[in-house]
Design an enzyme around this catalytic site. Structure first.
Site, PDB file in Angstrom:
ATOM      1  N   LYS A 181      15.217 -17.312 -12.461  1.00 54.11           N
ATOM      2  CA  LYS A 181      15.150 -17.283 -11.006  1.00 54.11           C
ATOM      3  C   LYS A 181      15.616 -18.635 -10.464  1.00 54.11           C
ATOM      4  O   LYS A 181      15.179 -19.681 -10.923  1.00 54.11           O
ATOM      5  CB  LYS A 181      13.713 -16.998 -10.569  1.00 54.11           C
ATOM      6  CG  LYS A 181      13.537 -16.683  -9.101  1.00 54.11           C
ATOM      7  CD  LYS A 181      12.100 -16.253  -8.834  1.00 54.11           C
ATOM      8  CE  LYS A 181      11.889 -15.846  -7.389  1.00 54.11           C
ATOM      9  NZ  LYS A 181      10.501 -15.396  -7.145  1.00 54.11           N
TER      10      LYS A 181
ATOM     11  N   GLU B 164      -1.352  -2.921  -4.709  1.00 58.30           N
ATOM     12  CA  GLU B 164      -2.283  -2.982  -3.592  1.00 58.30           C
ATOM     13  C   GLU B 164      -3.395  -1.950  -3.716  1.00 58.30           C
ATOM     14  O   GLU B 164      -4.547  -2.213  -3.331  1.00 58.30           O
ATOM     15  CB  GLU B 164      -1.527  -2.779  -2.268  1.00 58.30           C
ATOM     16  CG  GLU B 164      -0.628  -3.929  -1.878  1.00 58.30           C
ATOM     17  CD  GLU B 164       0.742  -3.879  -2.548  1.00 58.30           C
ATOM     18  OE1 GLU B 164       1.544  -4.807  -2.331  1.00 58.30           O
ATOM     19  OE2 GLU B 164       1.006  -2.902  -3.298  1.00 58.30           O
TER      20      GLU B 164
ATOM     21  N   ARG C 264       0.165   0.686   1.954  1.00 61.69           N
ATOM     22  CA  ARG C 264       0.317   1.382   0.680  1.00 61.69           C
ATOM     23  C   ARG C 264      -1.034   1.796   0.104  1.00 61.69           C
ATOM     24  O   ARG C 264      -1.100   2.569  -0.835  1.00 61.69           O
ATOM     25  CB  ARG C 264       1.026   0.478  -0.334  1.00 61.69           C
ATOM     26  CG  ARG C 264       2.300  -0.150   0.184  1.00 61.69           C
ATOM     27  CD  ARG C 264       2.981  -1.007  -0.852  1.00 61.69           C
ATOM     28  NE  ARG C 264       3.732  -0.191  -1.780  1.00 61.69           N
ATOM     29  CZ  ARG C 264       4.377  -0.671  -2.840  1.00 61.69           C
ATOM     30  NH1 ARG C 264       4.335  -1.954  -3.114  1.00 61.69           N
ATOM     31  NH2 ARG C 264       5.053   0.121  -3.630  1.00 61.69           N
TER      32      ARG C 264
END
Length: 630
Positions: free
Chosen positions: A256, A345, A373
């Site tokens: 990354k 979540e 969600r």
């Protein structure tokens, strides 16, 4: 005189690509240069416009290889999450528009079906790509015609989400051409934790040893690990996967922030997302500015630590967003009381329910857009059991440049349907501290929502009536303006404007916006018109619920709810979106003026006497001065 011949240089490789056929025809020796050009464009653009820098720098070679091996859009490429699609946009004909990335009217920071047929899924909620891939491959198998592949580019962080494993459970049992490109950089926002992260780390270090991946145990072919920055190696692995015509995982190890030193050495989140560069006039130094108010997230971060010192029963949970939600400060002081569940979540909410049953008071901190969600878990795992769990919803309302999938404009409408859940919306930093303390002291479920950005100056109350803060009032009681959260300052400014034309406005902040309290209904009964304003949907929002409460109490005062339309709003600066929806000072003033004209006209038409009140007057200079300090 003949001008000397100057050496000619080829145009940059990226500018020579008219379409993906040109990319596939590009000689292999030109590809490293193309990757370098792409990184330069991404860094120069994103550091100016803001956006997701680290994730895109990590997938440059991977995206090049994908488009050389597969034929988009005939072969369906789905990114999970879509914030790693900048390189994809550059390669699919949007090079010149890329300069306007995340600008109003410009390119979205996520895949956008309106922009290109190559953008199949407008996906920014993680862990969904494999479910899309399962459905797409089933649909392709049932449709006659050319054989089509489905490619899901999935980050290692996304694999911490339950939907990925639900999808893998189905993908593994079918003989369909699904290529799962696992972009493994060892992080989501921060290093990927849990058993999934540990297993991928084992696979990355398994050179020369016999090790079976969890994917092979499920019956999915595994290829890798592959150097995600070696285009030649990537192409060989992807061609192998394409030829197999069955579910395959290609495990690509990437870095990354690759190629941009500040991102590579940033151990916090590898510059996952960066803000826009500050704009200054060319050639001039920026003028000195006053100290900026703190960010909402920062106020929460400090206050939850302070509460944690007094309350050993406080435990905090988040879903792969420890630093973005400000919980990293709590984790530094109380590491044993912080749980990062990964991109899950639903699990976070039900885990919090279990913690509450065990005697703790859990605080679940997520972005407002992501709590949607887990509404089922909020409803049936927390509220049904009347458990003391506090939900802290960052980036509620209009969030700005990240677009329709990130606007936190649904939470109030959804959460107000949950029985027993109390919802607070602080108008400023001082109220955030107060309301957070009240929330964690409650013996039932609570939620606290606040926007993105800085808090602005505190807006003090003139008085408090039954828990409702009255922020501004004049002698004449024409309009009760009920402001939700950060709309308070806008409401006070609009009241001043309306007062200049003889309309008396009382501005109030209910603090706990749901359910509406009796004090708010009593205030409504003493005015000719009630107007509520919120940066949430009008449908099912705080204003709609207030109207129901006023009607149920037999109060005849009309209630008009102002808020956002039930639409997917585009990306753009928060002030611009609020202005377009008449939720700024000018828009609010015009709307209330028109509503008052209707109320007055209706009273004259029916012959009903207007409610008695004090003598109307224009606000005095002292009124304006007092409101201006807010």
């Amino acid at each position: 005189m003949i001008a000397p011949l100057l050496p000619s240089y080829p145009a940059p490789a990226l500018d020579r690509l008219r379409d993906l056929a040109d990319l596939r025809a590009l000689p292999a020796e030109d590809l490293p240069g193309l990757a370098e050009e792409i990184r330069d464009v991404v860094v120069s653009t994103v550091t100016r416009t803001g956006g997701h820098l680290g994730p895109n720098l990590g997938v440059v070679e991977l995206t090049i290889a994908l488009h050389r091996v597969f034929s988009s859009p005939e072969d369906a490429i789905v990114f999970d999450t879509g914030h790693q699609s900048y390189v994809h946009k550059l390669l699919t004909g949007r090079r010149h528009e890329f300069e306007q990335l995340r600008q109003p009217g410009g390119l979205s920071g996520y895949p956008s079906r309106a922009e290109s047929p190559h953008d199949l899924v407008e996906n920014s909620h993680a862990s969904t790509a494999l479910s899309y891939a399962d459905g797409l491959s089933r649909g392709f198998a049932l449709s006659p015609g050319r054989h089509r592949h489905v490619i899901a580019v999935v980050g290692d962080g996304a694999l911490t989400g339950g939907m990925c494993w639900e999808a893998l459970n189905n993908i593994a049992t079918a003989d369909r051409a699904v290529v799962i490109v696992l972009n493994d950089n060892g992080r989501s926002y921060a290093p990927t934790g849990g058993a999934v992260g540990r297993h991928l780390a084992d696979l990355r270090g398994a050179t020369g040893k016999f090790r079976i991946s969890v994917f092979e145990n499920l019956g999915i072919t595994y290829v890798g690990p592959v150097d995600g920055h070696d285009i030649d190696e990537l192409e060989r692995a992807l061609r192998k996967a394409r030829a197999l015509c069955r579910p395959v995982v290609v495990h690509c190890v990437t870095t990354k922030g690759r190629g941009h030193e500040p991102a590579e050495i940033d151990e916090a989140d590898r510059m996952h997302a960066v803000p826009p560069a500050p704009s200054t006039a060319a050639g001039t130094a920026s003028a000195p500015t006053a100290a900026r108010p703190p960010a909402w997230t920062s106020v929460f971060a400090d206050e939850i630590v302070r509460l944690g010192r007094r309350r050993p029963d406080l435990a905090c949970l988040t879903a792969a967003m420890l630093r973005p939600t400000g919980l990293h400060r709590f984790a530094e002081e109380f590491p044993e009381r912080v749980i990062d569940v990964g991109i899950a979540e639903q699990h976070a909410v039900t885990c919090a329910a279990g913690l509450a049953m065990a005697g703790m008071h859990p605080v679940v901190a997520v972005y407002a857009t992501f709590l949607t969600r887990a509404i089922d878990q909020v409803l049936l795992d927390v509220a049904l059991h009347r458990l003391p769990v506090t939900f802290v919803l960052d980036r509620a309302g209009v969030t700005g440049d990240d677009g329709p999938s990130h606007h936190g404009m649904w939470d109030l409408s959804l959460l107000q349907a949950v029985p027993g859940l109390r919802i607070a919306a602080p108008r400023d930093g001082a109220r955030l501290r107060q309301l957070l303390a009240e929330a964690v002291a409650a013996d039932g479920p609570t939620a606290l929502r606040f926007p993105r950005g800085t808090t602005g100056p505190d807006v003090p109350e003139l008085r408090t009536e039954g828990g409702v803060d009255v922020l501004y009032e004049t002698d004449r009681r024409d309009v009760l303006l009920v402001t939700i959260g950060p709309m308070a300052a806008v409401g006070v400014r609009a009241a001043l404007k309306l007062g200049e034309h003889g309309t008396g406005v009382t501005v109030c902040d209910p603090r706990w916006v749901s359910p509406p309290g009796q004090a708010l209904v009593d205030l409504a009964a003493r005015h000719r018109l009630v107007v509520s304003v919120e940066d949430n949907l009008r449908v099912g929002g705080a204003g709609a619920h207030l109207a129901l409460a006023v009607t149920a109490a037999g109060v005849r005062t009309p209630v008009h709810a102002l808020g956002l339309p039930a639409e997917f709003l585009p990306h753009g600066p928060r002030p611009d979106i609020l202005r377009r929806n008449r939720l700024d000072t000018a828009g609010l003033t015009r709307t209330i003026t028109a509503l008052m004209a209707g109320v007055t006209g209706a009273a004259r038409h029916t012959g009903h006497a207007e409610p008695t009140g004090r003598t109307p007057r224009v606000p005095s200079p002292r009124d304006r001065e007092r409101a201006g300090r807010r």
